[in-house]
Each structure stands twice: as structure tokens, then as C-alpha cells.
Design an enzyme around this catalytic site. Structure first.
Site, PDB file in Angstrom:
ATOM      1  N   GLY A  14       0.794  -1.225   0.000  1.00 46.46           N
ATOM      2  CA  GLY A  14       0.000   0.000   0.000  1.00 46.46           C
ATOM      3  C   GLY A  14       0.824   1.271   0.000  1.00 46.46           C
ATOM      4  O   GLY A  14       0.335   2.338   0.383  1.00 46.46           O
ATOM      5  N   VAL A  17      -0.599   4.278  -2.271  1.00 39.31           N
ATOM      6  CA  VAL A  17      -1.805   4.868  -1.681  1.00 39.31           C
ATOM      7  C   VAL A  17      -1.448   5.634  -0.408  1.00 39.31           C
ATOM      8  O   VAL A  17      -1.986   6.708  -0.140  1.00 39.31           O
ATOM      9  CB  VAL A  17      -2.860   3.781  -1.397  1.00 39.31           C
ATOM     10  N   LYS A  37       9.323   9.675  -7.993  1.00 35.66           N
ATOM     11  CA  LYS A  37       9.479   8.218  -8.121  1.00 35.66           C
ATOM     12  C   LYS A  37      10.818   7.981  -8.819  1.00 35.66           C
ATOM     13  O   LYS A  37      10.940   8.166 -10.034  1.00 35.66           O
ATOM     14  CB  LYS A  37       8.328   7.631  -8.944  1.00 35.66           C
ATOM     15  N   THR A  41       8.996   0.815 -12.374  1.00 37.12           N
ATOM     16  CA  THR A  41       9.139  -0.429 -13.119  1.00 37.12           C
ATOM     17  C   THR A  41       7.763  -1.013 -13.445  1.00 37.12           C
ATOM     18  O   THR A  41       6.769  -0.704 -12.792  1.00 37.12           O
ATOM     19  CB  THR A  41       9.945  -1.469 -12.324  1.00 37.12           C
ATOM     20  N   GLY A 110       9.934   4.979  -2.955  1.00 42.45           N
ATOM     21  CA  GLY A 110      10.802   3.932  -3.466  1.00 42.45           C
ATOM     22  C   GLY A 110      10.046   2.842  -4.196  1.00 42.45           C
ATOM     23  O   GLY A 110       8.821   2.884  -4.355  1.00 42.45           O
ATOM     24  N   GLY A 112       9.314  -1.155  -3.999  1.00 44.20           N
ATOM     25  CA  GLY A 112       9.419  -2.315  -3.118  1.00 44.20           C
ATOM     26  C   GLY A 112       9.985  -1.939  -1.766  1.00 44.20           C
ATOM     27  O   GLY A 112       9.607  -0.928  -1.173  1.00 44.20           O
ATOM     28  N   GLY A 202      -8.430  -0.821   0.400  1.00 42.28           N
ATOM     29  CA  GLY A 202      -9.326  -0.350  -0.649  1.00 42.28           C
ATOM     30  C   GLY A 202      -9.412   1.151  -0.777  1.00 42.28           C
ATOM     31  O   GLY A 202     -10.197   1.658  -1.599  1.00 42.28           O
TER      32      GLY A 202
END
Length: 238
Positions: A14, A17, A37, A41, A110, A112, A202
Site C-alpha cells: 500500500g 496509496v 518516483k 518499473t 521507493g 518495493g 481499498g
């Protein structure tokens, strides 16, 4: 702070978000926001990436990318397979510092986890955060296994002399189970840093206007919100 780095304890926790919620709360407070960012990828040219998704949910932010690689892999691997130049920590730091001269808040999201490699020499988001002298917000999963992943991420930050700003749960279920409920008091303890909010599962599917109206309620005051940790949440190290 003018720059905050946002990392995850892994993929699909998440993070994007959560970054959007941070941006929305800052915009609501009248601050100008940029989202950087470093390495996007798994997205083809012309398709919206994570920075664009933050802008869609949060509102008028400056969305920037340094590099884009088509395959959904770690940035170093994706860059090598695409025959493209990798992102370097110095590039990230310089871009964030420039954005900070023009915005009240810069969020560096980042890819991951914290130690996912940018290049074949082993450079990571942690190196960029160290160059910036910026705090790192750790976005964690809610359920079983998150304590270990969060503790490892926080330890990696401490060994590099980088401040962990806190932990934010990126996808909090509507009906949390035993593991999720127990993790609320345990997360700040294992991280040695405060729990700074719970972003509901969500949330990214909400209409943008609703997302913006609710985002402050998911974040602690340290992140510009109104969320308060439950009484049972232990302070770090207690």
C-alpha cells in the site's frame, strides 16, 4: 521536514496509496507537494505510473520520475534487462533537493522494500535517504509476518544512521483478525519508532474527492492528520 522518503517492508503493502494520503493531507493544509518516483518499473511508456496515481488521488502535486523500465522487476534488474542506465542515489538526492526549493514537501517513493537495488553496485533507496539526510517512513503490511519485516527495515535504517520517521500500515482491513489487532501495539515496539496511522484497505479505489476528504483521518498529527494510536499501543522500546 521538506523531504520525506517513503519505503515499504516489501511489495504490495500500500505504499503508493499511503504516499497519496500524505500528499492529500499536506495539500489540504495549504502546502505545495512534489512526488518523486526514482525508478518506475513494470509500466510502459505513456502509461500512468505511481507518481501519476498519487496525483490522481491526492490532487495537484508535481509528479516526477527519474527512470522508467518496462518489466516489473527490481530496478537494477529491470534496467539491465532493458539496456538502460540505472538510477543512482546521487541522481535521486539532486532531484529531490531541486524539488524542495520549489515545494513545501517532497515525497520520494521507493520501489518495493528499502534495500531493493537501484544498480549492480548495490545502491539502494537507503543510500539516497542518507545523502538527503531525510527521514524515512516505513509502510508496513497489517497481518502476520509484518513484525519481522518491519524490524528488519528499521534495523537497516539505524545501521545507516538514517532516521525512521515511523510506521504507517498501508492496507488496514475492515475486519481485522487477531494478528492485525495484536500488531497495532507491537509495530512501534519492534520498529523503535511511532505508529503513524492506518490507511484502510481499498482506499485507492475511493473517488478522489472522498479520498482527499478522509485522508487526514488515517494519519497521525506528525503526518498532518488527526488519527490517534489506540491506548494499547506501546511507545517504542517499552
Amino acid at each position: 521536514m521538506s523531504v520525506m522518503v517513503v519505503t515499504g517492508t516489501g511489495t504490495e503493502v500500500g505504499k503508493t496509496v499511503a504516499t497519496a494520503a500524505l500528499a492529500a493531507a499536506a495539500l489540504a493544509a495549504g502546502r505545495s507537494v512534489a512526488v518523486l518516483k526514482p525508478a518506475q518499473t513494470g509500466v510502459a511508456g505513456g502509461e500512468p505510473g505511481d507518481a501519476a496515481e498519487v496525483a490522481r488521488l491526492a490532487g495537484p502535486v508535481t509528479a516526477a520520475e527519474l527512470a522508467r523500465y518496462p518489466e516489473p522487476l527490481a530496478p537494477a534488474t529491470a534496467a539491465r534487462r532493458a539496456g538502460l542506465a540505472p538510477v543512482r542515489p546521487r541522481d535521486v538526492a539532486e532531484a529531490a533537493e531541486k524539488l524542495a526549493t520549489e515545494h513545501d514537501l517532497v515525497l520520494v517513493e521507493g520501489s518495493g522494500g528499502l534495500l531493493v537495488r537501484f544498480d549492480d553496485e548495490g545502491a539502494t533507496l537507503a543510500d539516497a535517504a542518507r545523502l538527503l539526510g531525510a527521514p524515512v517512513l516505513v509502510v508496513a503490511a497489517a497481518g502476520l509476518g509484518t513484525l519481522n519485516a518491519t524490524a528488519l527495515t528499521a534495523e537497516a535504517l539505524r545501521t545507516r544512521g538514517t532516521v525512521c520517521a515511523g510506521v504507517l500500515v498501508g492496507s488496514w482491513p475492515a475486519d481485522p483478525g487477531l494478528a492485525e489487532r495484536c500488531n497495532v501495539p507491537d509495530l512501534p515496539d519492534v520498529a523503535g519508532a511511532p505508529l503513524l496511522g492506518l490507511v484502510p484497505q481499498g482506499a485507492g479505489a475511493l473517488p478522489p474527492a472522498v479520498f482527499r476528504a478522509r485522508s487526514a483521518g488515517w494519519l497521525a498529527p506528525a503526518l498532518g492528520g488527526t488519527w490517534r494510536a489506540p491506548d494499547g499501543a506501546r511507545a517504542p522500546g517499552r
